[in-house]
Design a protein around this motif. Structure first.
Motif, short mmCIF file in Angstrom:
data_model
loop_
_atom_site.label_atom_id
_atom_site.label_comp_id
_atom_site.label_asym_id
_atom_site.label_seq_id
_atom_site.Cartn_x
_atom_site.Cartn_y
_atom_site.Cartn_z
N ASN A 178 0.76 -1.08 0.14
CA ASN A 178 -0.04 0.17 -0.63
C ASN A 178 0.95 1.20 0.22
O ASN A 178 2.35 0.96 0.96
CB ASN A 178 -0.94 -0.03 1.14
CG ASN A 178 -0.01 -0.40 2.42
OD1 ASN A 178 1.02 0.19 2.78
ND2 ASN A 178 -0.44 -1.21 3.51
N ILE A 179 0.79 2.28 -0.75
CA ILE A 179 1.53 3.89 -0.26
C ILE A 179 0.20 4.80 0.70
O ILE A 179 -0.56 5.16 0.37
CB ILE A 179 1.53 4.00 -1.63
CG1 ILE A 179 2.38 3.22 -2.05
CG2 ILE A 179 2.10 5.64 -1.40
CD1 ILE A 179 3.01 3.87 -3.39
N THR A 180 0.55 5.13 1.65
CA THR A 180 -0.49 6.01 2.13
C THR A 180 1.24 7.11 3.13
O THR A 180 2.62 6.90 3.08
CB THR A 180 -0.30 5.99 3.54
OG1 THR A 180 0.22 5.25 4.62
CG2 THR A 180 -2.04 4.51 3.39
N PRO A 181 1.01 8.26 3.21
CA PRO A 181 2.22 9.24 3.50
C PRO A 181 2.57 9.23 4.70
O PRO A 181 2.30 8.52 6.16
CB PRO A 181 1.66 10.65 3.81
CG PRO A 181 -0.27 10.58 3.52
CD PRO A 181 -0.47 8.79 3.14
N ASP A 182 3.72 8.88 4.58
CA ASP A 182 5.36 8.42 5.14
C ASP A 182 6.25 9.23 4.92
O ASP A 182 6.75 9.31 3.77
CB ASP A 182 5.06 7.04 5.81
CG ASP A 182 6.02 6.32 7.02
OD1 ASP A 182 6.23 7.05 7.91
OD2 ASP A 182 6.11 5.61 6.44
N TYR A 194 7.11 10.56 -2.71
CA TYR A 194 7.16 9.42 -2.11
C TYR A 194 6.88 8.13 -3.12
O TYR A 194 7.34 6.86 -2.42
CB TYR A 194 7.12 9.41 -0.71
CG TYR A 194 6.54 8.51 0.13
CD1 TYR A 194 7.39 7.43 0.49
CD2 TYR A 194 5.49 7.90 0.47
CE1 TYR A 194 7.29 6.99 1.60
CE2 TYR A 194 5.37 7.00 1.35
CZ TYR A 194 5.92 6.83 1.88
OH TYR A 194 5.78 4.90 2.74
N ILE A 195 5.59 8.35 -3.82
CA ILE A 195 5.63 7.40 -4.10
C ILE A 195 5.56 7.13 -5.26
O ILE A 195 5.94 6.01 -5.41
CB ILE A 195 4.10 8.20 -5.13
CG1 ILE A 195 2.89 8.26 -4.11
CG2 ILE A 195 2.79 7.02 -5.86
CD1 ILE A 195 1.81 9.18 -4.03
N LYS A 198 8.50 4.52 -4.00
CA LYS A 198 8.08 3.10 -3.38
C LYS A 198 7.72 2.80 -5.47
O LYS A 198 8.46 1.18 -4.96
CB LYS A 198 6.40 3.21 -3.06
CG LYS A 198 6.49 4.14 -1.49
CD LYS A 198 7.44 2.49 -0.56
CE LYS A 198 7.02 2.65 0.39
NZ LYS A 198 8.32 1.79 1.53
N PHE A 199 7.24 3.43 -6.50
CA PHE A 199 7.26 2.37 -7.11
C PHE A 199 8.91 2.07 -8.77
O PHE A 199 8.88 1.94 -8.92
CB PHE A 199 6.94 3.12 -7.90
CG PHE A 199 5.09 2.45 -8.46
CD1 PHE A 199 4.65 1.50 -9.36
CD2 PHE A 199 4.32 3.51 -7.29
CE1 PHE A 199 3.15 1.39 -8.39
CE2 PHE A 199 3.23 2.92 -7.53
CZ PHE A 199 2.49 1.87 -8.06
N ARG A 200 9.87 2.27 -7.70
CA ARG A 200 11.42 2.14 -7.57
C ARG A 200 11.41 0.05 -7.63
O ARG A 200 12.46 0.10 -8.40
CB ARG A 200 12.64 3.04 -7.06
CG ARG A 200 12.52 4.04 -7.14
CD ARG A 200 13.46 5.36 -6.59
NE ARG A 200 15.02 5.00 -7.63
CZ ARG A 200 15.69 4.85 -8.38
NH1 ARG A 200 14.75 5.75 -8.61
NH2 ARG A 200 17.06 4.46 -8.13
N ILE A 201 10.65 0.22 -6.80
CA ILE A 201 10.58 -1.65 -6.76
C ILE A 201 10.58 -2.11 -8.62
O ILE A 201 10.70 -3.43 -8.62
CB ILE A 201 10.00 -1.85 -5.59
CG1 ILE A 201 10.34 -3.33 -5.44
CG2 ILE A 201 8.43 -1.69 -6.47
CD1 ILE A 201 9.70 -3.76 -4.10
N THR A 202 9.55 -1.15 -9.35
CA THR A 202 9.33 -2.10 -10.69
C THR A 202 10.49 -1.37 -11.87
O THR A 202 10.09 -2.20 -12.73
CB THR A 202 7.96 -1.91 -10.87
OG1 THR A 202 7.66 -2.83 -12.22
CG2 THR A 202 6.98 -0.42 -10.93
N THR A 221 -2.91 2.40 -7.37
CA THR A 221 -3.86 1.84 -9.31
C THR A 221 -4.24 3.59 -9.98
O THR A 221 -3.56 3.68 -11.47
CB THR A 221 -5.26 1.72 -9.35
OG1 THR A 221 -6.22 2.66 -7.83
CG2 THR A 221 -5.64 0.55 -8.76
N GLY A 222 -3.63 4.92 -8.85
CA GLY A 222 -3.68 5.92 -9.64
C GLY A 222 -2.46 6.49 -10.60
O GLY A 222 -2.15 5.87 -11.98
N TRP A 223 -0.87 5.67 -9.98
CA TRP A 223 0.33 5.40 -10.88
C TRP A 223 0.65 4.38 -11.73
O TRP A 223 0.71 4.83 -12.92
CB TRP A 223 1.13 5.55 -9.83
CG TRP A 223 2.08 5.49 -10.01
CD1 TRP A 223 3.65 6.70 -10.30
CD2 TRP A 223 3.74 4.26 -10.54
NE1 TRP A 223 4.57 6.03 -10.07
CE2 TRP A 223 5.10 5.33 -11.49
CE3 TRP A 223 3.00 3.19 -11.14
CZ2 TRP A 223 5.71 4.12 -11.63
CZ3 TRP A 223 4.49 2.39 -12.62
CH2 TRP A 223 5.45 3.30 -12.43
#
Length: 445
Positions: A178-182, A194-195, A198-202, A221-223
C-alpha cells in the motif's frame, strides 16, 4: 589496484556491506558520524576493516570508487551532495549486494504491512522447503548473508530509502502492499516524491517478472494508470472479484492465474483483520508464482504467529488487554490498529512526528477511543486534533508513566493500545526499544 569502497554508517547494513566488500576484494573503509556499537566494532576488527567513528574524514571518503550509504542518511546531507557532484556513485546496500547473488529475489515494500508480509512470505517458502533467506530490516543484513550463505531465494523487506539507492537491482517478484503518506520529511513534504520512490521497486523489472499490488489502493492504481511497467501485474483485492490475481468470494481466498483455485477460508487465517488478509493474499501469490503447493501455503497461513511489536497481545490484567503495536510509526499503521479494536480503547500515541495528518483517524477515534495518553516530547498536533473528541487526554514522558496512566483510566473489558503513529527517537532508541519498555511496564503493573 584495489577498488575503494567507502561505507557510510556502521550499523547492520553498513557492517554487512563491509564484510561483502572485503570478500569481493575491495579496499573497504567504514565511516560513521556517530558512535559504532561494540559488537559491530568487534566484527570490523575481525574482518580487518579500517573504520572511524564520530567523524567523516572527507579526504579519505572522496577517494572512493563507490560509496554505500546507510538508509538512515538523507540524500540532502552536504557530504552526499558533494559525492554526487564529484561523480562518485552513492548506492544502497541492496544495490551493492544484489550484484553478487543469482538468487531469486522477492522484494516487498509499502507504507505498512511490509514486515508482516515479508515474514509470512519467508514462512510459506520455508514450509515449502525452499532454501530461503530473509533480510531487509529483519535479522542479518542482505549483504552479510550474500557474503556468508548460499540461498536460492531471498525475501527482502525494502524501505523507500533503500529503493532510492538502486540502479540495477531487481526483484523477480515485487510486492507493493500500500502507499500512504510516510517519511514525508525525507521527500520535501511532497507525497508524489514518496510514491515515485516506492515504485522504484518495479523500475528494473522485465516481462518475466511480477508486480503484486493492492488494487483497492487508489494511490497505487492511480500511478499504474499514468505510468507503465514491463512486469506482469498481479493484483489482489478485498472489494471486488478479479480476472487475474487474488480476491475474496464467500469468505474464501481465491487465487486465479491460469485456472481458479480456492486457497482457504479467511476464518482459518491465524492473523485476523482486513490488513492481515491482504498481507496473506500477497504472500500466497508470491509463493504460488514460485510453485509452492497450495496445501502447504494454506497450512502455513493457518499457523503463522505474527511479528513482535505489531498488534502483539502482551497481557490481560484485571480484564484489560494490553496490546503492543510499537511498530506503527505512521498514521496509516495506527489506523489499521484502531480499526482492529472491538472494545473501548485507551490509545497511547505520540513521538517524533514525520509530517503526520491525524485527521484521517478522527472517525475511528470518535467510535472506539475513550482516552488518549500522549507519549512524546511534543504532542501539540495530537492535542489540537483530538482534545474535543475524547474526554480524557493526558501527556506523559515515558513508557512506565504512560502505562500507569492507561491502567488507571481503563476498565474491565477495555483494551490499552500502544500504537504511536510516530517515530520513537525522542524518548527511545528504536520502535523495538519503545515496545520492549511498554511490555516491561505492563508486566510491572
Amino acid at each position: 589496484m584495489k577498488k575503494k569502497l567507502v561505507v557510510l554508517g556502521g550499523g547492520e547494513s553498513g557492517v554487512g556491506t563491509a564484510i561483502l566488500g572485503k570478500e569481493k576484494g575491495y579496499d573497504v573503509f567504514v565511516s560513521d558520524k556517530g558512535a559504532i556499537t561494540e559488537n559491530y566494532k568487534k566484527v570490523l576488527k575481525q574482518y580487518e576493516v579500517s573504520f572511524e567513528e564520530r567523524q567523516h574524514t572527507e579526504e579519505i571518503i572522496f577517494q572512493a570508487d563507490v560509496v554505500m550509504k546507510s538508509p538512515g542518511i538523507p540524500d540532502k546531507v552536504e557530504l552526499i551532495q558533494q559525492l554526487v557532484k564529484k561523480g562518485i556513485p552513492v548506492i544502497s546496500e541492496i544495490e551493492f549486494a544484489g550484484k553478487y547473488t543469482d538468487a531469486t529475489i522477492v522484494g516487498i515494500t509499502g507504507s505498512n504491512g511490509k514486515t508482516t508480509t515479508t515474514m509470512i512470505t519467508h514462512h510459506l517458502l520455508e514450509k515449502a522447503e525452499f532454501n530461503v533467506g530473509v533480510a531487509g530490516n529483519i535479522g542479518d543484513s542482505f549483504a552479510k548473508q550474500v557474503a556468508e550463505k548460499e540461498y536460492d531465494v531471498y525475501v527482502l523487506e525494502l524501505s523507500s530509502f533503500q529503493l532510492d539507492g538502486i540502479e540495477r537491482f531487481n526483484s523477480h517478484i515485487a510486492i507493493l502492499t500500500n502507499i500512504t503518506p510516510d517519511h514525508l520529511d525525507r521527500y520535501d513534504y511532497n507525497f508524489d516524491n514518496y510514491i515515485e520512490s516506492k515504485f522504484r521497486i518495479t523500475k528494473n523489472q522485465t516481462e518475466s517478472d511480477y508486480l503484486i499490488y493492492d488494487s483497492d489502493d487508489e494511490v497505487i492504481t492511480g500511478w499504474l494508470k499514468r505510468n507503465t511497467t514491463k512486469a506482469t501485474l498481479v493484483p489482489f483485492s478485498l472489494e471486488k472479484e478479479l480476472e487475474y490475481g487474488a480476491f475474496i468470494r464467500e469468505n474464501n481466498i481465491i487465487i486465479k492465474f491460469n485456472s481458479e483455485e480456492v486457497l482457504m477460508n479467511v476464518s482459518n487465517l491465524k492473523l485476523q483483520g482486513k490488513h492481515n488478509t491482504k498481507n496473506a493474499m500477497a504472500s500466497a501469490m508470491a509463493a504460488r508464482l514460485l510453485k509452492a503447493r497450495k496445501s502447504t501455503i494454506a497450512e502455513s497461513l493457518s499457523d503463522f504467529e505474527g511479528v513482535e511489536h505489531r498488534l502483539e497481545n502482551v497481557l490481560k490484567i484485571n480484564g484489560v488487554q494490553y496490546v503492543n503495536d510499537s511498530k506503527a510509526t505512521n498514521v496509516n499503521a495506527a489506523y489499521y490498529a484502531l480499526e482492529c479494536m472491538d472494545t473501548p480503547t485507551v490509545w497511547i500515541v505520540g513521538g517524533v512526528d514525520k509530517g503526520n495528518d491525524y485527521a484521517d483517524l478522527l472517525p475511528l477515534v470518535r467510535e472506539k477511543v475513550k482516552a488518549i495518553v500522549c507519549l512524546g516530547l511534543d504532542n501539540t498536533k495530537i492535542i489540537e486534533t483530538f482534545q474535543n473528541v475524547v474526554d480524557i487526554l493526558v501527556e506523559t514522558a515515558g513508557a512506565e508513566e504512560a502505562v500507569k496512566v492507561a491502567h488507571k483510566v481503563a476498565d474491565k473489558g477495555d483494551t490499552v493500545l500502544l500504537s504511536p503513529a510516530c517515530a520513537s527517537f525522542d524518548l527511545f532508541t528504536s520502535y523495538e526499544d519503545r515496545g520492549d519498555k511498554f511490555k516491561e511496564a505492563v508486566r510491572g503493573l
